[in-house]
Design a protein around this motif. Structure first.
Motif, PDB file in Angstrom:
ATOM      1  N   LEU A 155       0.821  -1.212  -0.035  1.00  0.00           N
ATOM      2  CA  LEU A 155      -0.226  -0.064   0.096  1.00  0.00           C
ATOM      3  C   LEU A 155       0.948   1.371   0.215  1.00  0.00           C
ATOM      4  CD1 LEU A 155      -2.826   1.242   0.263  1.00  0.00           C
ATOM      5  CD2 LEU A 155      -2.403   1.215   2.659  1.00  0.00           C
ATOM      6  N   ILE A 157      -7.131  -1.524   2.443  1.00  0.00           N
ATOM      7  CA  ILE A 157      -7.019  -2.599   3.189  1.00  0.00           C
ATOM      8  C   ILE A 157      -8.141  -2.946   4.173  1.00  0.00           C
ATOM      9  CG2 ILE A 157      -5.532  -4.186   4.819  1.00  0.00           C
ATOM     10  CD1 ILE A 157      -3.019  -2.758   4.109  1.00  0.00           C
ATOM     11  N   LEU A 211      -6.016  -6.552   0.608  1.00  0.00           N
ATOM     12  CA  LEU A 211      -5.769  -5.428  -0.373  1.00  0.00           C
ATOM     13  C   LEU A 211      -6.257  -5.098  -1.368  1.00  0.00           C
ATOM     14  CD1 LEU A 211      -3.861  -2.655  -0.443  1.00  0.00           C
ATOM     15  CD2 LEU A 211      -2.021  -4.171  -1.672  1.00  0.00           C
TER      16      LEU A 211
END
Length: 281
Positions: free
Chosen positions: A110, A120, A251
């Motif tokens: 991320l 997430i 994610l």
């Protein structure tokens, strides 16, 4: 609370990180190793003065919520997070804290996604962390608390949640939300937070109760979806998902092919951030 151990541990972990490890620009050469105190404080959503007092043995005992934020900011593993709680004078993290501790491996991915929406989620539909582009697309979800922190709960109790999807896609989305919760319920058990969510929704929503009785089970994320943004309108996006090994967190990365209308709208959102257009009268 072992103030000296806490201060030393925080300092060591801060110095072991580099700006690029947490998605920050490298910038000019630094005089000291690792992150600056104010950078850790910003990542943990606390004041720089408070964090400085932690490292200087001058702070009161931090709360569990504060420690969870620090664990995330410092990209601690599960074992490191548990140690942080213990030296700060708290018991091992509660099941709630453990479930919402973001997997460092997902955070590393991320941190490197700046130009496309990414977030997430826990297996209960809780947004654990999201980047600036996800803020622009979905709005900031961090203010939700309790059962409402789960997007599954909000989907069946807050009509405004459904405005993000085209009307003809909402039935599919309802089934997907329930199927995801059924999968979490199966792994976590009836006395878990998943069970609490199920019982609350059975009372709050007849639609949920009917779908729950179908016993559909799946971790569903559509590969292609249309989302409706209040300012730029419908945006067609591709959705890619990366799960942790235990399937407890995911994610989500949302992209659009270059030179498409969806791509252009994402570029516009990157400029606007969470700003709203000024509508002409």
């Amino acid at each position: 609370m072992d103030r000296r151990a806490l201060a030393d541990f925080l300092r060591r972990r801060r110095e072991a990180l580099r700006p690029e490890d947490v998605g920050l620009p490298v910038g000019a050469r630094r005089r000291t190793p690792g992150l600056r105190r104010e950078e850790v404080a910003a990542l943990a959503a606390m004041s720089a003065d408070y964090y400085t007092r932690l490292e200087q043995l001058r702070s009161p005992q931090p709360s569990e919520q504060m420690l969870a934020s620090l664990a995330r900011a410092l990209r601690l593993t599960g074992d490191e997070r548990d140690y942080l709680f213990q030296i700060a004078g708290h018991n091992a993290p509660t099941s709630v804290t453990t479930a919402t501790h973001v997997a460092p491996a997902l955070l590393r991915v991320l941190d490197r996604l700046h130009d496309t929406p990414a977030l997430i989620l826990s297996n209960l539909g809780e947004t654990l962390v999201q980047n600036r582009m996800a803020d622009a697309l979905f709005g900031d979800k961090s203010h939700h608390t309790g059962l409402a922190s789960s997007e599954i709960y909000r989907w069946f109790t807050d009509p405004s949640e459904r405005l993000r999807y085209p009307e003809d896609d909402r039935d599919r989305q309802s089934r997907a939300q329930v199927a995801n919760l059924r999968a979490a319920y199966g792994s976590m058990g009836p006395q878990s937070r998943a069970g609490e969510l199920v019982r609350a929704l059975q009372k709050a929503s007849a639609e949920f109760a009917e779908l729950w009785d179908r016993h559909e089970v799946a971790k569903r994320f559509e590969d292609h979806k249309t989302l409706i943004h209040s300012e730029v309108g419908p945006i067609e996006l591709d959705c890619q998902v990366l799960f942790t090994e235990d399937q407890s967190q995911a994610l989500l990365v949302l992209t659009a092919p270059p030179r498409t209308e969806g791509y252009e709208k994402l570029q516009l959102l990157a400029v606007l951030g969470q700003e709203h257009f000024v509508k002409s009268s």
